[in-house]
Design an enzyme around this catalytic site. Structure first.
Site, PDB file in Angstrom:
ATOM      1  N   ASN A 223      -7.102  -7.573   0.372  1.00 17.99           N
ATOM      2  CA  ASN A 223      -6.294  -6.592   1.197  1.00 17.99           C
ATOM      3  C   ASN A 223      -6.437  -6.010   2.668  1.00 17.99           C
ATOM      4  O   ASN A 223      -5.724  -5.356   2.747  1.00 17.99           O
ATOM      5  CB  ASN A 223      -4.899  -7.029   0.751  1.00 17.99           C
ATOM      6  CG  ASN A 223      -4.696  -5.716   0.133  1.00 17.99           C
ATOM      7  OD1 ASN A 223      -4.849  -5.550  -0.228  1.00 17.99           O
ATOM      8  ND2 ASN A 223      -2.722  -6.219  -0.793  1.00 17.99           N
TER       9      ASN A 223
ATOM     10  N   HIS B  83      -4.637   0.315   1.805  1.00 18.99           N
ATOM     11  CA  HIS B  83      -4.525   0.293   0.619  1.00 18.99           C
ATOM     12  C   HIS B  83      -3.377   1.660   1.938  1.00 18.99           C
ATOM     13  O   HIS B  83      -4.101   2.357   2.863  1.00 18.99           O
ATOM     14  CB  HIS B  83      -4.569   1.454  -0.709  1.00 18.99           C
ATOM     15  CG  HIS B  83      -3.601   2.255  -1.302  1.00 18.99           C
ATOM     16  ND1 HIS B  83      -2.716   2.220  -2.007  1.00 18.99           N
ATOM     17  CD2 HIS B  83      -3.828   3.689  -0.745  1.00 18.99           C
ATOM     18  CE1 HIS B  83      -2.283   2.965  -1.572  1.00 18.99           C
ATOM     19  NE2 HIS B  83      -2.657   4.223  -1.356  1.00 18.99           N
TER      20      HIS B  83
ATOM     21  N   ARG C 175      -3.129  -6.602   7.648  1.00 21.46           N
ATOM     22  CA  ARG C 175      -3.947  -7.515   7.107  1.00 21.46           C
ATOM     23  C   ARG C 175      -3.869  -8.104   7.381  1.00 21.46           C
ATOM     24  O   ARG C 175      -4.142  -9.859   7.006  1.00 21.46           O
ATOM     25  CB  ARG C 175      -2.852  -7.118   5.273  1.00 21.46           C
ATOM     26  CG  ARG C 175      -3.066  -5.923   4.769  1.00 21.46           C
ATOM     27  CD  ARG C 175      -1.520  -5.647   3.147  1.00 21.46           C
ATOM     28  NE  ARG C 175      -2.344  -5.094   2.710  1.00 21.46           N
ATOM     29  CZ  ARG C 175      -1.962  -3.845   1.831  1.00 21.46           C
ATOM     30  NH1 ARG C 175      -0.216  -3.808   1.828  1.00 21.46           N
ATOM     31  NH2 ARG C 175      -2.139  -3.770   0.737  1.00 21.46           N
TER      32      ARG C 175
ATOM     33  N   ARG D 294       2.539   1.464   6.514  1.00 17.22           N
ATOM     34  CA  ARG D 294       2.845   0.814   5.797  1.00 17.22           C
ATOM     35  C   ARG D 294       3.156  -0.629   6.304  1.00 17.22           C
ATOM     36  O   ARG D 294       2.560  -1.763   6.938  1.00 17.22           O
ATOM     37  CB  ARG D 294       3.835   1.013   5.188  1.00 17.22           C
ATOM     38  CG  ARG D 294       4.142   2.428   3.622  1.00 17.22           C
ATOM     39  CD  ARG D 294       2.992   1.713   2.496  1.00 17.22           C
ATOM     40  NE  ARG D 294       3.610   0.201   1.887  1.00 17.22           N
ATOM     41  CZ  ARG D 294       3.058  -0.527   0.599  1.00 17.22           C
ATOM     42  NH1 ARG D 294       1.975   0.852   0.237  1.00 17.22           N
ATOM     43  NH2 ARG D 294       3.693  -0.837   0.021  1.00 17.22           N
TER      44      ARG D 294
ATOM     45  N   LYS E 110     -10.635  -1.311   2.052  1.00 17.51           N
ATOM     46  CA  LYS E 110     -10.721  -1.555   0.687  1.00 17.51           C
ATOM     47  C   LYS E 110     -12.223  -1.902   0.777  1.00 17.51           C
ATOM     48  O   LYS E 110     -12.839  -2.451   2.200  1.00 17.51           O
ATOM     49  CB  LYS E 110      -9.873  -2.088   0.079  1.00 17.51           C
ATOM     50  CG  LYS E 110      -8.490  -1.485   0.068  1.00 17.51           C
ATOM     51  CD  LYS E 110      -7.512  -2.461  -0.765  1.00 17.51           C
ATOM     52  CE  LYS E 110      -6.218  -2.207  -1.034  1.00 17.51           C
ATOM     53  NZ  LYS E 110      -5.085  -3.245  -2.018  1.00 17.51           N
TER      54      LYS E 110
ATOM     55  N   TYR F 284      -5.568   3.879  -9.006  1.00 16.44           N
ATOM     56  CA  TYR F 284      -4.281   2.244  -9.345  1.00 16.44           C
ATOM     57  C   TYR F 284      -3.372   2.886 -11.386  1.00 16.44           C
ATOM     58  O   TYR F 284      -2.851   1.491 -11.237  1.00 16.44           O
ATOM     59  CB  TYR F 284      -4.866   0.942  -8.967  1.00 16.44           C
ATOM     60  CG  TYR F 284      -4.522   1.040  -7.595  1.00 16.44           C
ATOM     61  CD1 TYR F 284      -3.289   1.026  -7.061  1.00 16.44           C
ATOM     62  CD2 TYR F 284      -6.276   0.371  -7.095  1.00 16.44           C
ATOM     63  CE1 TYR F 284      -3.765   0.418  -5.107  1.00 16.44           C
ATOM     64  CE2 TYR F 284      -5.967   0.155  -5.615  1.00 16.44           C
ATOM     65  CZ  TYR F 284      -4.688   0.332  -4.960  1.00 16.44           C
ATOM     66  OH  TYR F 284      -4.929  -0.162  -3.542  1.00 16.44           O
TER      67      TYR F 284
ATOM     68  N   PHE G  59      -3.025  -7.805 -13.213  1.00 19.45           N
ATOM     69  CA  PHE G  59      -4.064  -8.297 -11.834  1.00 19.45           C
ATOM     70  C   PHE G  59      -5.094  -6.925 -12.209  1.00 19.45           C
ATOM     71  O   PHE G  59      -6.237  -6.681 -11.268  1.00 19.45           O
ATOM     72  CB  PHE G  59      -3.253  -8.287 -10.698  1.00 19.45           C
ATOM     73  CG  PHE G  59      -2.601  -7.696 -10.125  1.00 19.45           C
ATOM     74  CD1 PHE G  59      -2.474  -6.441  -9.608  1.00 19.45           C
ATOM     75  CD2 PHE G  59      -1.517  -7.765  -9.732  1.00 19.45           C
ATOM     76  CE1 PHE G  59      -1.772  -5.357  -8.820  1.00 19.45           C
ATOM     77  CE2 PHE G  59      -0.323  -6.652  -9.824  1.00 19.45           C
ATOM     78  CZ  PHE G  59      -0.669  -5.449  -9.280  1.00 19.45           C
TER      79      PHE G  59
ATOM     80  N   GLU H 290      -2.715  11.178  -3.246  1.00 11.92           N
ATOM     81  CA  GLU H 290      -3.710  10.793  -3.297  1.00 11.92           C
ATOM     82  C   GLU H 290      -4.391  11.325  -2.356  1.00 11.92           C
ATOM     83  O   GLU H 290      -5.799  11.543  -3.101  1.00 11.92           O
ATOM     84  CB  GLU H 290      -3.083   9.547  -2.886  1.00 11.92           C
ATOM     85  CG  GLU H 290      -2.324   8.059  -3.884  1.00 11.92           C
ATOM     86  CD  GLU H 290      -1.649   6.838  -3.139  1.00 11.92           C
ATOM     87  OE1 GLU H 290      -0.944   6.401  -3.802  1.00 11.92           O
ATOM     88  OE2 GLU H 290      -1.802   7.217  -2.002  1.00 11.92           O
TER      89      GLU H 290
END
Ligand code: RTP
Ligand code: MG
Length: 140
Positions: A114, A117, A104, A87, A11, A51, A59, A128
């Site tokens: 963070n 993704h 993270r 993850r 990100k 998203y 948010f 995706e």
């Protein structure tokens, strides 16, 4: 275990701090293989589509603004159980709750900024990956 593919984004908070290589080192050390990768500037439309599941969340606007605030690196990762494994390697959404050694915990600035993704299920991984990569750009 089945060889699986997951979609990853490094990100804007991480690319802005020149952490692409540091994040990739954690990914590769965890046994995941980067089988596709490119640095892009996401458009607002791309970020809103990506998203879209969070469109009604408070948010959402902030999240989209953040995702287009600097370049991102989009990736396809391959490995045994890659979706769940990545993850795990990413750590909890909020870095305050992330385990030691996770991306993270190491690098994220906040619950919003963070650093990475990762897809959350096989169906979302497929969708995706297809949003950002043509089949011939992925070399396993
Ligand atoms: P991601 O989709 O980016 O891999 O993150 P995730 O599954 O761990 O978390 P998710 O619930 O899907 O949220 C997506 C992203 O939205 C931002 N967020 N901000 N301000 C907030 O309370 C808040 N909550 C979520 C984060 O960037 C999160 O990764
Ligand atoms: Mg998510």
């Amino acid at each position: 275990m089945a060889l699986e593919r997951t979609f990853s984004i490094i990100k804007p908070d991480a690319t802005a701090r020149n952490l692409t290589g540091a994040v990739n080192a954690v990914i590769e050390k965890a046994g995941l293989r980067i089988v596709a990768q490119k640095r892009i500037q996401m458009t607002r439309a791309q970020a809103e589509e990506f998203y879209g599941v969070h469109r009604e969340r408070p948010f959402f606007g902030e999240l989209v603004d953040f995702m287009i605030s600097a370049p991102v690196v989009v990736q396809v990762l391959e490995g045994d159980n890659a979706i769940a494994r990545y993850r795990e390697v990413m750590g909890a959404t909020n870095p305050e709750n992330a385990a030691e050694g996770t991306i993270r915990k190491l690098y994220a600035k906040s619950v919003g900024e963070n650093s990475v993704h990762g897809s959350d299920a096989p169906e979302t991984a497929k969708v995706e990956i297809a949003q950002f990569f043509a089949g011939n750009e992925i070399v396993g």
